[in-house]
Write a protein that holds these residues in place. Structure first.
Motif, PDB file in Angstrom:
ATOM      1  N   CYS A 254       3.266   9.984   1.846  1.00  0.00           N
ATOM      2  CA  CYS A 254       1.934   9.246   1.269  1.00  0.00           C
ATOM      3  C   CYS A 254       1.137  10.709   1.284  1.00  0.00           C
TER       4      CYS A 254
ATOM      5  N   ILE B 160       0.714  -1.116  -0.040  1.00  0.00           N
ATOM      6  CA  ILE B 160      -0.030  -0.040   0.130  1.00  0.00           C
ATOM      7  C   ILE B 160       0.850   0.935  -0.039  1.00  0.00           C
TER       8      ILE B 160
ATOM      9  N   GLU C 263      -6.041  -4.706 -11.882  1.00  0.00           N
ATOM     10  CA  GLU C 263      -5.270  -3.857 -12.787  1.00  0.00           C
ATOM     11  C   GLU C 263      -4.026  -4.571 -13.339  1.00  0.00           C
TER      12      GLU C 263
ATOM     13  N   ILE D 112      -8.028  -4.240  -5.879  1.00  0.00           N
ATOM     14  CA  ILE D 112      -8.009  -3.511  -7.327  1.00  0.00           C
ATOM     15  C   ILE D 112      -6.656  -3.513  -8.089  1.00  0.00           C
ATOM     16  N   LYS D 113      -5.678  -3.360  -7.422  1.00  0.00           N
ATOM     17  CA  LYS D 113      -4.499  -3.582  -8.161  1.00  0.00           C
ATOM     18  C   LYS D 113      -4.345  -4.738  -8.779  1.00  0.00           C
TER      19      LYS D 113
ATOM     20  N   PRO E 245      -7.829  -1.832  -1.960  1.00  0.00           N
ATOM     21  CA  PRO E 245      -6.972  -1.364  -2.963  1.00  0.00           C
ATOM     22  C   PRO E 245      -5.908  -2.261  -3.455  1.00  0.00           C
TER      23      PRO E 245
ATOM     24  N   GLU F 265     -13.749   4.841  -3.133  1.00  0.00           N
ATOM     25  CA  GLU F 265     -12.617   5.540  -2.698  1.00  0.00           C
ATOM     26  C   GLU F 265     -12.625   5.698  -0.995  1.00  0.00           C
TER      27      GLU F 265
ATOM     28  N   ASP G 154      -3.549   3.671  -2.657  1.00  0.00           N
ATOM     29  CA  ASP G 154      -3.413   2.605  -3.826  1.00  0.00           C
ATOM     30  C   ASP G 154      -2.503   1.646  -3.575  1.00  0.00           C
ATOM     31  N   GLY G 155      -2.800   0.470  -4.141  1.00  0.00           N
ATOM     32  CA  GLY G 155      -1.887  -0.712  -3.996  1.00  0.00           C
ATOM     33  C   GLY G 155      -0.904  -0.613  -5.056  1.00  0.00           C
ATOM     34  N   TYR G 156       0.176  -1.373  -4.763  1.00  0.00           N
ATOM     35  CA  TYR G 156       1.395  -1.776  -5.797  1.00  0.00           C
ATOM     36  C   TYR G 156       1.881  -3.178  -5.625  1.00  0.00           C
TER      37      TYR G 156
ATOM     38  N   TYR H 107      -3.093  11.349   1.113  1.00  0.00           N
ATOM     39  CA  TYR H 107      -4.337  11.081   1.401  1.00  0.00           C
ATOM     40  C   TYR H 107      -5.347  12.043   0.962  1.00  0.00           C
TER      41      TYR H 107
ATOM     42  N   LYS I 123     -11.764   2.293   0.537  1.00  0.00           N
ATOM     43  CA  LYS I 123     -10.055   2.093   0.424  1.00  0.00           C
ATOM     44  C   LYS I 123      -9.472   2.650   1.767  1.00  0.00           C
TER      45      LYS I 123
END
Length: 509
Positions: free
Chosen positions: A335, A10, A129, A125-126, A122, A246, A14-16, A337, A249
């Motif tokens: 970060c 995180i 994607e 969701i990543k 999140p 949103e 957003d996630g990565y 937010y 998340k």
């Protein structure tokens, strides 16, 4: 031998993607974990090995190296227990099939059972994607993960069940999202029809809700400030699906979903006045976490007893209120937010609360009142579009049989005004009148000649700042929207100016 599984991290909301690589080489039995892990990630070694042994799964006896890539981003939390376990089971021969199309998120207990983690939404969701077809999450996080379309979400009780599922020995069905039958306002029992009197305050809150304006209420104890504030969510427009995602998340990252799925009602956050700057704005010594301003995103942040908050804490609000987002930097980590919220504040007119009250005598000296009111800085005060005074409710009003207007009726007018704003700002980042930028102010806040004269007189007599002038125009625009008028007229400006009179009354030197 090298194996690989997919997990996530995180950053902000957003996630990565995180690739968990594992290598088995000859040598003394050893378990190395690299890739910039924090203390909780390093402890995965003990949780994973204990869980596998307690589940009867033998671990290969060799030098094991686990890498969390990309290695230049700090990894936090116990979410990598599950992908590390999958890598270890691949190396030990317990899993025979390729897991490349599946992501793994979860913490392990020493018995091998999965435990819930924060930030699943999140990350899923990543995963979608990224192109993954499947993701495995703890059962407690199933509802929020199932919100995401286009990816199959599976849950398992423990790593033994996971092993059987990945080997094709057990067939599991993807988790389906739960339908929501109740309306968005059904959860809010309070209603404006229950509030006796305070017509001016109700009107001010309706305007605030229609334009997403920040509002400050001043009145003696028992005048209904908190009661009115808690009813504001019942007149706010329904959330769009994008707003729900949103908001969910942020709540997922903060760990306040408590096993629920999609957040469908606008948040109402009311921190106590002893909250710290970190608690309000976000941050923390153990990684960066969202604060109250972010958890109120797309909803209401209610600050009761405003002067009782520490001044340093209140100053944290200035930038988020203006920009709709907050950037936090801790130990080289940054970060951002979102915090697009409606701020409602309430306060007494003096320390004892009875200044100007016609039934109780105020015991505060002028100096004491001045010091009390000046705990709220001028720049912060300027960020409240509307100021309204609440008198004590009279006995006749409390005993009146006349039914007050319901939240449903007020909400219809608010929705109509918001629809005008959606059409007006279509194609731009502006969502409401409260966030009109300088260029849009001149374009959309068109006033007639009479209204311009009223605004000029008010600006000179009240000594309004440039920011307060902009706020009066924005509130006037919202009042005109409630009247379904494209042009701002003199009565709209007069009503908007009425809500700035406290600039002069309380804070003049």
């Amino acid at each position: 031998m090298v194996v690989k599984t997919i997990s996530f991290g995180i950053n902000g909301i957003d996630g990565y993607l995180v690739e968990v690589e594992a290598s088995s080489t000859r040598g003394m039995p050893k378990f190395d974990l690299v890739g910039l892990p924090d203390a909780s990630v390093k402890e995965s070694r003990d949780r994973v090995t204990s869980a596998m042994k307690n589940c009867g799964l033998q671990i290969c006896s060799s030098h094991l190296t686990f890498n969390l890539a990309p290695a230049d981003i700090r990894k936090e939390g116990p979410i990598y227990d599950l992908p590390i376990t999958v890598c270890l089971m691949l190396l030990s021969g317990h899993i025979m099939k390729n897991t490349g199309d599946c992501g793994f998120i979860g913490e392990l207990s020493l018995s091998g059972e999965l435990r819930s983690v924060n930030g699943v939404l999140p990350m899923v969701i990543k995963a979608r994607e990224t192109g993954l077809k499947r993701v495995v999450v703890p059962p407690q996080n199933a509802k929020e993960a199932a919100v995401v379309d286009g990816i199959d979400v599976y849950t398992v009780r423990d790593i033994v069940e996971l092993k059987r599922f990945l080997n094709g020995e057990k067939d599991l069905q993807p988790v389906k999202p739960e339908p929501k039958n109740e309306s968005d306002t059904a959860r809010f029992v309070p209603d404006f029809s229950q509030v006796k009197g305070q017509q001016l305050a109700k009107r001010a809150l309706e305007i605030a809700a229609a334009g997403s304006h920040n509002i400050l209420m001043i009145g003696p104890p028992g005048s209904g400030k908190s009661m009115l504030a808690k009813r504001v969510p019942t007149i706010l427009p329904d959330m769009s699906f994008e707003e729900m995602i949103e908001t969910t998340k942020i709540h997922s990252i903060a760990g306040i979903l408590h096993g629920e799925g999609l957040v469908t009602t606008r948040p109402f956050r009311s921190p106590h006045h002893n909250v710290s700057a970190v608690g309000l704005g976000g941050g923390g010594s153990n990684g960066i976490h969202p604060g109250e301003v972010s958890m109120a995103h797309h909803g209401v942040l209610f600050l009761d007893e405003l002067p009782e908050f520490k001044r340093s804490v209140l100053e944290v609000l200035r930038q988020p209120i203006e920009d709709g987002e907050i950037t936090i930097t801790r130990s080289g980590q940054t970060c951002t937010y979102p915090c697009s919220m409606m701020v409602i504040a309430a306060m007494n007119p003096c320390p004892c609360g009875y200044f100007g009250d016609d039934t109780h005598q105020c015991t505060c000296s002028p100096q004491k009142i001045h010091r009390y009111l000046n705990r709220v800085s001028g720049p912060l005060l300027d960020r409240f579009d509307i100021h309204v005074e609440l008198p004590r409710v009279k006995f006749e009003e409390l005993r009146s049989d006349i039914s007050a207007e319901s939240s449903e009726d007020i909400k219809k007018r608010v929705n109509d005004a918001r629809e005008m704003q959606r059409e007006r700002f279509r194609g731009s980042d502006t969502m409401s009148n409260a966030t009109i930028n300088a260029a849009q102010l001149q374009k959309f806040c068109v006033i007639d000649k009479e209204a311009e004269n009223v605004l000029k007189i008010a600006f000179e007599k009240l000594g309004l700042t440039a920011r307060a002038y902009d706020r009066v125009l924005k509130v006037s625009r919202t009042i005109a929207d409630l009247d379904q008028s494209e042009v701002i007229k003199s009565n709209h400006v007069l009503e908007a100016v009425r809500y700035r009179s406290l600039d002069r009354k309380y804070w003049e030197n």
